[in-house]
Design an enzyme around this catalytic site. Sequence first.
Site, PDB file in Angstrom:
ATOM      1  N   CYS A 269       2.897  -4.313  -4.009  1.00 24.73           N
ATOM      2  CA  CYS A 269       1.852  -3.885  -3.061  1.00 24.73           C
ATOM      3  C   CYS A 269       1.423  -5.105  -2.251  1.00 24.73           C
ATOM      4  CB  CYS A 269       0.688  -3.210  -3.776  1.00 24.73           C
ATOM      5  SG  CYS A 269      -0.169  -4.245  -4.992  1.00 24.73           S
TER       6      CYS A 269
ATOM      7  N   ARG B 118      -2.691  -1.437  -6.850  1.00 22.18           N
ATOM      8  CA  ARG B 118      -1.648  -0.419  -6.985  1.00 22.18           C
ATOM      9  C   ARG B 118      -0.445  -0.857  -7.810  1.00 22.18           C
ATOM     10  NH1 ARG B 118      -1.119   0.313  -0.695  1.00 22.18           N
ATOM     11  NH2 ARG B 118      -1.608  -1.905  -0.932  1.00 22.18           N
TER      12      ARG B 118
ATOM     13  N   ASP C 100      -4.215   2.512  -0.359  1.00 27.27           N
ATOM     14  CA  ASP C 100      -4.846   1.350  -0.982  1.00 27.27           C
ATOM     15  C   ASP C 100      -6.272   1.706  -1.422  1.00 27.27           C
ATOM     16  OD1 ASP C 100      -5.756  -1.090  -1.728  1.00 27.27           O
ATOM     17  OD2 ASP C 100      -5.142  -2.124   0.109  1.00 27.27           O
TER      18      ASP C 100
END
Length: 159
Positions: free
Chosen positions: A10, A16, A126
């Site tokens: 990420c 994440r 996100d």
Amino acid sequence: MQKIGVMFVCLGNICRSPLAEAIFADQVQRHGLDHRFDIASSGTANYHVGEQPDPRTIDVARRNSVPIDHHGQQLDQVHFHEYDYIITMDRSNLTNAERIAPQEHSATMVMMRDFDPSEPGSDVVDPWYGDRQGFDECFDVLERSCANFLEHLKSEHSL
Ligand code: 4NP
């Protein structure tokens, strides 16, 4: 037997991708396949190198009984030789990862939600700017996508 290397990517490597790493590792362990995998995560940015995951990432993992233990690292050229699959959380980090990649490598680069049957090809949003609900939604997307990815690997590698 050579392990199958999976690197989740990420931006910051605190929300994440460490969550994806933890969820996938837990699923692999439940299938009795830990010895067949080398699983990691990283960020395309260096903002959080060495840091533990965001407290909200740790919280959502714990609430779902998924063990999580990670320190932030940045995606590096060498990872493209060490890992077979580079799984990015969204399109912008796929572009970032392509920029970091060495000219020649044999890693497969795909987006996490290419394995999400409900919204294939979309971004894992996100959750960094959001609230606890965003982290819950992120967990659900990752759980579903990782399960499907594992099924894909099981058939691809005859596991
Ligand atoms: P992640 O979320 O890419 O899922 O780890 C973010 C974490 C931190 C920042 C951005 C995204 N940041 O700008 O510091």
